[in-house]
Design an enzyme around this catalytic site. Structure first.
Site, PDB file in Angstrom:
ATOM      1  N   LYS A  13      53.263  42.817  50.734  1.00 31.96           N
ATOM      2  CA  LYS A  13      52.771  41.566  51.352  1.00 31.96           C
ATOM      3  C   LYS A  13      53.231  40.341  50.560  1.00 31.96           C
ATOM      4  O   LYS A  13      53.641  39.344  51.137  1.00 31.96           O
ATOM      5  CB  LYS A  13      51.237  41.555  51.442  1.00 31.96           C
ATOM      6  CG  LYS A  13      50.655  42.621  52.344  1.00 31.96           C
ATOM      7  CD  LYS A  13      49.161  42.428  52.554  1.00 31.96           C
ATOM      8  CE  LYS A  13      48.321  42.642  51.298  1.00 31.96           C
ATOM      9  NZ  LYS A  13      48.348  44.010  50.760  1.00 31.96           N
ATOM     10  N   ARG A  88      40.184  40.738  54.745  1.00 32.56           N
ATOM     11  CA  ARG A  88      40.157  42.139  54.332  1.00 32.56           C
ATOM     12  C   ARG A  88      38.959  42.865  54.928  1.00 32.56           C
ATOM     13  O   ARG A  88      38.799  44.068  54.692  1.00 32.56           O
ATOM     14  CB  ARG A  88      40.073  42.220  52.806  1.00 32.56           C
ATOM     15  CG  ARG A  88      41.402  42.545  52.118  1.00 32.56           C
ATOM     16  CD  ARG A  88      41.164  42.413  50.638  1.00 32.56           C
ATOM     17  NE  ARG A  88      42.019  43.193  49.790  1.00 32.56           N
ATOM     18  CZ  ARG A  88      43.038  42.685  49.101  1.00 32.56           C
ATOM     19  NH1 ARG A  88      43.385  41.434  49.233  1.00 32.56           N
ATOM     20  NH2 ARG A  88      43.711  43.462  48.274  1.00 32.56           N
ATOM     21  N   ARG A 124      54.555  49.056  38.937  1.00 37.86           N
ATOM     22  CA  ARG A 124      54.598  47.590  39.089  1.00 37.86           C
ATOM     23  C   ARG A 124      54.206  46.880  37.792  1.00 37.86           C
ATOM     24  O   ARG A 124      53.198  47.195  37.185  1.00 37.86           O
ATOM     25  CB  ARG A 124      53.631  47.184  40.212  1.00 37.86           C
ATOM     26  CG  ARG A 124      53.535  45.679  40.410  1.00 37.86           C
ATOM     27  CD  ARG A 124      52.977  45.336  41.756  1.00 37.86           C
ATOM     28  NE  ARG A 124      51.520  45.455  41.826  1.00 37.86           N
ATOM     29  CZ  ARG A 124      50.808  45.094  42.903  1.00 37.86           C
ATOM     30  NH1 ARG A 124      51.406  44.621  43.975  1.00 37.86           N
ATOM     31  NH2 ARG A 124      49.492  45.239  42.897  1.00 37.86           N
ATOM     32  N   ARG A 156      48.915  45.049  35.956  1.00 33.90           N
ATOM     33  CA  ARG A 156      47.596  44.601  36.404  1.00 33.90           C
ATOM     34  C   ARG A 156      46.583  45.698  36.110  1.00 33.90           C
ATOM     35  O   ARG A 156      46.873  46.872  36.298  1.00 33.90           O
ATOM     36  CB  ARG A 156      47.638  44.316  37.917  1.00 33.90           C
ATOM     37  CG  ARG A 156      48.092  42.919  38.240  1.00 33.90           C
ATOM     38  CD  ARG A 156      48.333  42.716  39.700  1.00 33.90           C
ATOM     39  NE  ARG A 156      47.249  43.153  40.589  1.00 33.90           N
ATOM     40  CZ  ARG A 156      47.243  42.940  41.904  1.00 33.90           C
ATOM     41  NH1 ARG A 156      48.240  42.294  42.477  1.00 33.90           N
ATOM     42  NH2 ARG A 156      46.252  43.364  42.653  1.00 33.90           N
ATOM     43  N   ARG A 167      41.393  51.775  45.389  1.00 32.38           N
ATOM     44  CA  ARG A 167      41.791  50.600  46.176  1.00 32.38           C
ATOM     45  C   ARG A 167      42.324  51.023  47.538  1.00 32.38           C
ATOM     46  O   ARG A 167      42.088  50.365  48.539  1.00 32.38           O
ATOM     47  CB  ARG A 167      42.867  49.806  45.421  1.00 32.38           C
ATOM     48  CG  ARG A 167      42.304  49.034  44.251  1.00 32.38           C
ATOM     49  CD  ARG A 167      43.401  48.515  43.359  1.00 32.38           C
ATOM     50  NE  ARG A 167      44.202  47.483  43.974  1.00 32.38           N
ATOM     51  CZ  ARG A 167      45.454  47.193  43.615  1.00 32.38           C
ATOM     52  NH1 ARG A 167      46.045  47.871  42.649  1.00 32.38           N
ATOM     53  NH2 ARG A 167      46.101  46.229  44.202  1.00 32.38           N
TER      54      ARG A 167
HETATM   55  P1  AMP Z   1      45.427  41.599  45.752  1.00 26.35           P
HETATM   56  O1  AMP Z   1      46.208  40.804  44.769  1.00 26.35           O
HETATM   57  O2  AMP Z   1      45.532  41.061  47.150  1.00 26.35           O
HETATM   58  O3  AMP Z   1      45.711  43.075  45.662  1.00 26.35           O
HETATM   59  O4  AMP Z   1      43.885  41.422  45.352  1.00 26.35           O
HETATM   60  C1  AMP Z   1      43.379  41.853  44.101  1.00 26.35           C
HETATM   61  C2  AMP Z   1      41.878  42.011  44.165  1.00 26.35           C
HETATM   62  O5  AMP Z   1      41.274  40.743  44.476  1.00 26.35           O
HETATM   63  C3  AMP Z   1      41.358  42.941  45.260  1.00 26.35           C
HETATM   64  O6  AMP Z   1      41.397  44.304  44.875  1.00 26.35           O
HETATM   65  C4  AMP Z   1      39.936  42.421  45.433  1.00 26.35           C
HETATM   66  O7  AMP Z   1      39.093  42.826  44.368  1.00 26.35           O
HETATM   67  C5  AMP Z   1      40.128  40.918  45.315  1.00 26.35           C
HETATM   68  N1  AMP Z   1      40.431  40.311  46.630  1.00 26.35           N
HETATM   69  C6  AMP Z   1      41.596  39.729  47.028  1.00 26.35           C
HETATM   70  N2  AMP Z   1      41.514  39.292  48.295  1.00 26.35           N
HETATM   71  C7  AMP Z   1      40.277  39.611  48.726  1.00 26.35           C
HETATM   72  C8  AMP Z   1      39.569  39.462  49.953  1.00 26.35           C
HETATM   73  N3  AMP Z   1      40.141  38.867  51.016  1.00 26.35           N
HETATM   74  N4  AMP Z   1      38.298  39.924  50.026  1.00 26.35           N
HETATM   75  C9  AMP Z   1      37.701  40.493  48.975  1.00 26.35           C
HETATM   76  N5  AMP Z   1      38.295  40.703  47.794  1.00 26.35           N
HETATM   77  C10 AMP Z   1      39.567  40.264  47.655  1.00 26.35           C
END
Ligand code: AMP
Length: 220
Positions: A13, A88, A124, A156, A167
């Site tokens: 993404k 999400r 990653r 990360r 996840r």
């Molecule tokens: P990402 O970088 O998109 O993988 O997001 C990393 C983490 O941020 C996720 O595993 C969630 O803990 C939190 N997060 C990001 N976007 C959202 C969302 N829209 N709703 C809830 N938690 C989020």
């Protein structure tokens, strides 16, 4: 226009969001990046979000909806924006439709199988400047150093092998129902995310160009 990038962690993404941003000029908005910035700045919100993020669970709908509300009404989002990692949950999707309902919308699902995602996420490495590497297919020129800014690369915390499977489970349970939500709205599209980066982008580009042409936004 609003482009919503659906798809599990590791499906690409962020990479595709950046490519769309370069080609169309719409800003990419990543709730993950916004939250990581709060964590790095040690704000109250960041302190609350940190443990949840490290465990691979979702931060509360109220927090992310408020972050998005502030961001999407900024002047640079007037013509369009790309959402990476939001919505999400169904509640987030409903809030988005309520806040900014009248836009032309494409929810694009980047499909990738779990086995491939697990391999990608465990390889990653990221830099605080936003650059992302994959030690197997896109390693940095010098080990541990960012090609863009020379900064040190890190993994990360939520890319830890123990957290990745959780996840993916969270995605399948809480986010995948959005497929039906956007299908019902007639805004759902999918692409094969296991192709190379440029092929995935051409598939997305094809969808967006056709949509914009149909609505007259690209007509001369
Ligand atoms: P990402 O970088 O998109 O993988 O997001 C990393 C983490 O941020 C996720 O595993 C969630 O803990 C939190 N997060 C990001 N976007 C959202 C969302 N829209 N709703 C809830 N938690 C989020």
């Amino acid at each position: 226009m609003r482009v919503i990038l659906l798809g599990p962690p590791g499906c690409g993404k962020g990479t595709q969001g950046n490519r769309i941003e370069q080609s169309y000029g719409f800003p990419r908005i990543s709730t993950g990046d916004l939250l990581r910035a709060e964590v790095a700045a040690e704000t109250l919100l960041g302190l609350k979000a940190r443990t949840v993020m490290e465990s691979g669970e979702l931060v509360s709908d109220a927090i992310v909806v408020e972050m998005i509300r502030k961001r999407i009404f900024s002047p640079d989002c007037r013509k369009g924006y790309i959402l990476d990692g939001f919505p999400r949950t169904i509640a987030q999707a409903e809030s988005l439709a309520y806040m900014d309902g009248s836009r032309l919308e494409a929810a694009i699902d980047i499909r990738v199988d779990n086995d491939v995602l697990i391999k990608r996420l465990s390889a990653r490495w990221v830099c605080s400047c936003g650059a992302v590497y994959n030690l197997k297919v896109k390693p940095p020129a010098e080990e541990g150093k960012c090609d863009v800014c020379g900064g040190s690369l890190l993994q990360r915390k939520d890319d830890d092998s123990g957290v990745i499977r959780g996840r993916l489970r969270v995605y399948r349970k809480q986010t995948e129902p959005l497929i039906v939500f956007y299908k019902k709205k007639g805004n759902y599209f999918f692409v094969d995310g296991e192709q190379g980066i440029e092929s995935v982008f051409s598939s997305i580009n094809y969808i967006l160009k056709r949509l914009l042409q149909e609505t007259g936004e690209l007509r001369e």
